[in-house]
Structures are given as structure tokens and as C-alpha cells.
Design a protein around this motif. Structure first.
Motif, PDB file in Angstrom:
ATOM      1  N   LEU A 248       0.781  -1.387   0.027  1.00 34.57           N
ATOM      2  CA  LEU A 248       0.177  -0.014   0.065  1.00 34.57           C
ATOM      3  C   LEU A 248       0.967   1.148  -0.051  1.00 34.57           C
ATOM      4  CD1 LEU A 248      -2.697   1.355   0.337  1.00 34.57           C
ATOM      5  CD2 LEU A 248      -2.684   1.362   2.745  1.00 34.57           C
ATOM      6  N   GLY A 249       1.868   1.232   0.743  1.00 39.58           N
ATOM      7  CA  GLY A 249       3.011   2.438   0.786  1.00 39.58           C
ATOM      8  C   GLY A 249       3.462   2.742  -0.463  1.00 39.58           C
ATOM      9  N   THR A 250       3.851   1.556  -1.292  1.00 40.38           N
ATOM     10  CA  THR A 250       4.228   1.931  -2.501  1.00 40.38           C
ATOM     11  C   THR A 250       3.504   2.536  -3.515  1.00 40.38           C
ATOM     12  OG1 THR A 250       5.855   0.219  -2.175  1.00 40.38           O
ATOM     13  CG2 THR A 250       5.642   0.601  -4.259  1.00 40.38           C
ATOM     14  N   ALA A 251       2.398   1.944  -3.429  1.00 41.28           N
ATOM     15  CA  ALA A 251       1.071   2.608  -4.270  1.00 41.28           C
ATOM     16  C   ALA A 251       1.104   4.244  -3.916  1.00 41.28           C
ATOM     17  CB  ALA A 251      -0.240   1.880  -4.284  1.00 41.28           C
ATOM     18  N   LYS A 252       0.890   4.364  -2.754  1.00 44.04           N
ATOM     19  CA  LYS A 252       0.642   5.747  -2.321  1.00 44.04           C
ATOM     20  C   LYS A 252       1.887   6.701  -2.858  1.00 44.04           C
ATOM     21  CE  LYS A 252      -2.407   4.991   1.709  1.00 44.04           C
ATOM     22  NZ  LYS A 252      -2.273   5.151   3.374  1.00 44.04           N
ATOM     23  N   THR A 253       3.078   6.296  -2.559  1.00 43.85           N
ATOM     24  CA  THR A 253       4.305   6.853  -3.010  1.00 43.85           C
ATOM     25  C   THR A 253       4.491   7.022  -4.584  1.00 43.85           C
ATOM     26  OG1 THR A 253       5.574   5.843  -1.127  1.00 43.85           O
ATOM     27  CG2 THR A 253       6.725   6.916  -3.161  1.00 43.85           C
ATOM     28  N   ARG A 254       3.786   6.251  -5.434  1.00 43.82           N
ATOM     29  CA  ARG A 254       3.768   6.290  -6.805  1.00 43.82           C
ATOM     30  C   ARG A 254       2.784   7.426  -7.243  1.00 43.82           C
ATOM     31  NH1 ARG A 254       4.022  -0.017  -9.087  1.00 43.82           N
ATOM     32  NH2 ARG A 254       6.199  -0.337  -8.353  1.00 43.82           N
ATOM     33  N   ILE A 255       1.796   7.167  -6.407  1.00 42.96           N
ATOM     34  CA  ILE A 255       0.769   8.564  -6.850  1.00 42.96           C
ATOM     35  C   ILE A 255       1.206   9.781  -6.443  1.00 42.96           C
ATOM     36  CG2 ILE A 255      -1.377   9.087  -6.190  1.00 42.96           C
ATOM     37  CD1 ILE A 255      -2.464   6.040  -5.694  1.00 42.96           C
ATOM     38  N   ARG A 256       1.704  10.096  -5.204  1.00 43.31           N
ATOM     39  CA  ARG A 256       2.166  11.098  -5.019  1.00 43.31           C
ATOM     40  C   ARG A 256       3.355  11.543  -5.452  1.00 43.31           C
ATOM     41  NH1 ARG A 256       2.289   9.819   0.234  1.00 43.31           N
ATOM     42  NH2 ARG A 256       4.436   8.728   0.204  1.00 43.31           N
ATOM     43  N   THR A 257       4.208  10.822  -5.806  1.00 41.18           N
ATOM     44  CA  THR A 257       5.510  11.400  -6.383  1.00 41.18           C
ATOM     45  C   THR A 257       5.026  11.474  -8.026  1.00 41.18           C
ATOM     46  OG1 THR A 257       6.884   9.601  -5.226  1.00 41.18           O
ATOM     47  CG2 THR A 257       7.911  10.584  -7.445  1.00 41.18           C
ATOM     48  N   ALA A 258       4.099  10.795  -8.696  1.00 35.07           N
ATOM     49  CA  ALA A 258       3.531  11.279 -10.057  1.00 35.07           C
ATOM     50  C   ALA A 258       2.842  12.667 -10.168  1.00 35.07           C
ATOM     51  CB  ALA A 258       2.757  10.179 -10.648  1.00 35.07           C
ATOM     52  N   MET A 259       2.164  12.812  -8.844  1.00 34.44           N
ATOM     53  CA  MET A 259       1.291  14.165  -8.874  1.00 34.44           C
ATOM     54  C   MET A 259       2.277  15.088  -8.653  1.00 34.44           C
ATOM     55  SD  MET A 259      -1.728  13.916  -9.570  1.00 34.44           S
ATOM     56  CE  MET A 259      -2.555  15.193  -8.812  1.00 34.44           C
ATOM     57  N   GLY A 260       3.420  15.173  -7.816  1.00 35.06           N
ATOM     58  CA  GLY A 260       4.426  16.044  -7.653  1.00 35.06           C
ATOM     59  C   GLY A 260       5.299  16.534  -8.888  1.00 35.06           C
ATOM     60  N   LYS A 261       5.505  15.436  -9.703  1.00 35.99           N
ATOM     61  CA  LYS A 261       6.234  15.676 -10.825  1.00 35.99           C
ATOM     62  C   LYS A 261       5.322  16.417 -11.800  1.00 35.99           C
ATOM     63  CE  LYS A 261       9.535  11.734 -10.660  1.00 35.99           C
ATOM     64  NZ  LYS A 261       9.757  10.362 -11.000  1.00 35.99           N
ATOM     65  N   LEU A 262       4.355  16.084 -12.080  1.00 40.58           N
ATOM     66  CA  LEU A 262       3.095  16.820 -12.834  1.00 40.58           C
ATOM     67  C   LEU A 262       3.146  17.982 -12.312  1.00 40.58           C
ATOM     68  CD1 LEU A 262       0.412  14.177 -13.610  1.00 40.58           C
ATOM     69  CD2 LEU A 262       1.980  15.003 -15.126  1.00 40.58           C
ATOM     70  N   ARG A 263       2.951  18.613 -10.974  1.00 41.58           N
ATOM     71  CA  ARG A 263       2.705  19.715 -10.327  1.00 41.58           C
ATOM     72  C   ARG A 263       4.063  20.642 -10.758  1.00 41.58           C
ATOM     73  NH1 ARG A 263       1.773  18.457  -5.587  1.00 41.58           N
ATOM     74  NH2 ARG A 263      -0.331  17.938  -5.886  1.00 41.58           N
ATOM     75  N   SER A 264       5.017  20.096 -10.449  1.00 44.53           N
ATOM     76  CA  SER A 264       6.408  20.934 -10.805  1.00 44.53           C
ATOM     77  C   SER A 264       6.722  21.009 -12.306  1.00 44.53           C
ATOM     78  CB  SER A 264       7.526  20.219 -10.161  1.00 44.53           C
ATOM     79  OG  SER A 264       7.897  18.917 -10.625  1.00 44.53           O
ATOM     80  N   THR A 265       6.251  19.994 -12.959  1.00 47.28           N
ATOM     81  CA  THR A 265       6.285  20.418 -14.520  1.00 47.28           C
ATOM     82  C   THR A 265       5.390  21.299 -15.011  1.00 47.28           C
ATOM     83  OG1 THR A 265       7.086  18.033 -14.738  1.00 47.28           O
ATOM     84  CG2 THR A 265       6.290  19.272 -16.864  1.00 47.28           C
ATOM     85  N   LEU A 266       4.026  21.200 -14.617  1.00 49.25           N
ATOM     86  CA  LEU A 266       3.044  22.112 -15.162  1.00 49.25           C
ATOM     87  C   LEU A 266       3.306  23.638 -14.723  1.00 49.25           C
ATOM     88  CD1 LEU A 266       0.201  19.430 -15.402  1.00 49.25           C
ATOM     89  CD2 LEU A 266       1.636  20.274 -17.234  1.00 49.25           C
ATOM     90  N   THR A 267       3.769  23.724 -13.192  1.00 47.57           N
ATOM     91  CA  THR A 267       3.899  24.900 -12.738  1.00 47.57           C
ATOM     92  C   THR A 267       5.104  25.687 -12.811  1.00 47.57           C
ATOM     93  OG1 THR A 267       4.325  24.268 -10.725  1.00 47.57           O
ATOM     94  CG2 THR A 267       1.812  24.509 -11.158  1.00 47.57           C
ATOM     95  N   SER A 268       5.975  25.298 -13.731  1.00 44.38           N
ATOM     96  CA  SER A 268       7.322  25.812 -13.941  1.00 44.38           C
ATOM     97  C   SER A 268       7.162  27.159 -14.566  1.00 44.38           C
ATOM     98  CB  SER A 268       8.317  24.810 -14.793  1.00 44.38           C
ATOM     99  OG  SER A 268       7.545  24.795 -16.038  1.00 44.38           O
ATOM    100  N   PRO A 269       8.393  27.923 -14.386  1.00 45.96           N
ATOM    101  CA  PRO A 269       8.234  29.293 -14.467  1.00 45.96           C
ATOM    102  C   PRO A 269       8.268  29.804 -16.186  1.00 45.96           C
ATOM    103  CG  PRO A 269      10.090  28.949 -13.312  1.00 45.96           C
ATOM    104  CD  PRO A 269       9.287  27.859 -13.732  1.00 45.96           C
ATOM    105  N   LYS A 270       7.641  28.738 -16.917  1.00 50.01           N
ATOM    106  CA  LYS A 270       7.482  29.315 -18.613  1.00 50.01           C
ATOM    107  C   LYS A 270       6.194  30.022 -18.742  1.00 50.01           C
ATOM    108  CE  LYS A 270       6.047  24.469 -19.583  1.00 50.01           C
ATOM    109  NZ  LYS A 270       6.379  23.168 -20.262  1.00 50.01           N
ATOM    110  N   ARG A 271       5.494  30.234 -17.781  1.00 52.39           N
ATOM    111  CA  ARG A 271       4.284  31.039 -17.933  1.00 52.39           C
ATOM    112  C   ARG A 271       4.148  32.199 -18.283  1.00 52.39           C
ATOM    113  NH1 ARG A 271       0.231  27.613 -13.856  1.00 52.39           N
ATOM    114  NH2 ARG A 271      -0.584  26.367 -15.788  1.00 52.39           N
ATOM    115  N   GLY A 272       5.166  32.821 -17.733  1.00 55.42           N
ATOM    116  CA  GLY A 272       5.219  34.361 -18.113  1.00 55.42           C
ATOM    117  C   GLY A 272       4.483  35.089 -17.047  1.00 55.42           C
ATOM    118  N   ASP A 273       3.622  34.740 -16.162  1.00 55.00           N
ATOM    119  CA  ASP A 273       2.852  35.432 -15.120  1.00 55.00           C
ATOM    120  C   ASP A 273       3.514  36.111 -14.134  1.00 55.00           C
ATOM    121  OD1 ASP A 273       1.561  32.707 -15.423  1.00 55.00           O
ATOM    122  OD2 ASP A 273       1.653  33.373 -13.410  1.00 55.00           O
ATOM    123  N   HIS A 274       4.877  35.946 -13.906  1.00 55.68           N
ATOM    124  CA  HIS A 274       5.337  36.353 -12.727  1.00 55.68           C
ATOM    125  C   HIS A 274       5.872  37.704 -12.509  1.00 55.68           C
ATOM    126  CE1 HIS A 274       4.978  32.174 -11.819  1.00 55.68           C
ATOM    127  NE2 HIS A 274       6.153  31.811 -12.467  1.00 55.68           N
ATOM    128  N   GLY A 275       5.656  38.401 -13.534  1.00 51.07           N
ATOM    129  CA  GLY A 275       6.133  39.840 -13.269  1.00 51.07           C
ATOM    130  C   GLY A 275       5.723  40.973 -13.925  1.00 51.07           C
TER     131      GLY A 275
END
Length: 194
Positions: free
Chosen positions: A167-194
């Protein structure tokens, strides 16, 4: 009398959403035209049934109309908000139907379908393209866990059982995948930081 200085089709998404909330028929029609392919594509990707996807798309626009006043641009774009509504409604439909277990050996094919189908490519908006690319870059086991949780609405316990992992491995895989998606999709290429 012309009410707008430029064509309604060029209005920002937020302005169209506000027009939808007021019941303005021209703005509402433009709003639906702008997002109909994306909303339908999300529903179709989850459901795999064009008729059900049409129903979910209609429900999505109805819900957007009823809840337009609670949209908060600080939490994401109109596209993100609308596709989240469509995705959640489609998941509700999947859950309401008698669940059919997915064989683990079929998940690799399913993951390919989620990231590479012509229907997905037809969505063609920047957010969905970025999401598909980010999912495709995930390690296979994380992508499988994310698809099972996000598209099929499976719990971590169900994923652990299907994948025959702790169960812990399943939770880790989901959490890690979500974290990677979040960081990829919110990286500063959006141009709304300034």
C-alpha cells in the motif's frame, strides 16, 4: 448598437465566463464554442463513449453557468477549472456504472491511449498538450498508478492490490507522479511572474 469594442471571440476567457454567468446569449455561445472540443475531449478520454461524453460536456457547461461566480483565477485558468469539472463529472459517471476491473497487463495500452490518441491530439490546447507530455515522461509504474487513480478513481489500496505492491508503494507512486506533474506544469515558463 455594438456593445464591445472588439469581436467577442477575442475576449479573455474570464470575461466570457463572466458573460456566461450574466446569461448574455452571445457571450455564452462564444464561451461554449471556445471550450466545447476541450471539454468533450476530456469526457471522451475518461469515458470512451461519445454519447456519454456529450452528456457530460453538456452537464459541464450547465455547472459552469451555475457556479461561474465562484471561479477564482488565482487557483487556475478557466480552462483548468472547466476541464476539472468535466473530469470530475466523467469520473462520477464511471463510478456510477458497474466497475469493470482493468487487467494490469492492459494498463500499459491504456496509458498509451491516454497520452497518444488522435482524440487527445485533437484537443490541441496548450494545457492538455503539456499534461499529456508530462504524463508520458513519468516512469511507467508512476504513470500507471496516476492513470488508475486519476482516470479510474481507484484508491491506493485498490491500486496496491491490482499491481501486487505494498500500500505504501502505491501511495508513493501516486504522490510522486502528482508532484512531478505539479512541478512540470507550474514551472516558470508561464510568463505571469512579473
Amino acid at each position: 448598437m455594438q456593445r464591445f469594442r472588439f469581436p467577442v471571440g477575442r475576449l479573455p476567457d474570464e470575461a466570457l465566463l463572466a458573460g456566461l454567468a450574466t446569461g448574455d446569449p452571445e457571450l455564452a455561445a462564444t464561451f461554449v464554442r471556445r471550450f466545447q472540443h476541450t471539454v468533450f475531449g476530456v469526457a471522451l478520454a475518461v469515458l470512451g463513449d461519445p454519447q456519454l461524453a456529450e452528456d457530460v460536456a453538456q452537464q459541464t457547461f450547465e455547472r459552469a453557468w451555475r457556479h461561474a461566480q465562484i471561479y477564482d483565477s488565482r487557483r487556475g485558468s478557466v480552462t483548468t477549472w472547466l476541464t476539472a469539472i468535466a473530469h470530475n463529472l466523467a469520473i462520477d459517471v464511471v463510478r456510477a456504472r458497474r466497475p469493470q476491473p482493468v487487467a494490469p497487463e492492459d494498463l500499459d495500452t491504456l496509458l498509451d491511449v491516454v497520452t497518444d490518441t488522435p482524440e487527445q491530439l485533437a484537443l490541441a490546447d496548450e494545457a492538455s498538450s503539456a499534461l499529456r507530455a508530462a504524463v508520458a515522461r513519468l516512469p511507467r509504474e508512476q504513470g500507471r498508478a496516476l492513470v488508475m487513480a486519476g482516470i479510474y478513481g481507484m484508491t491506493a489500496q485498490q491500486i496496491a492490490t491490482v499491481e501486487q505492491i505494498p500500500l505504501g508503494t502505491a501511495k508513493t507512486r501516486i504522490r510522486t507522479a502528482m508532484g512531478k506533474l505539479r512541478s512540470t506544469l507550474t514551472s516558470p515558463k508561464r510568463g505571469d511572474h512579473g
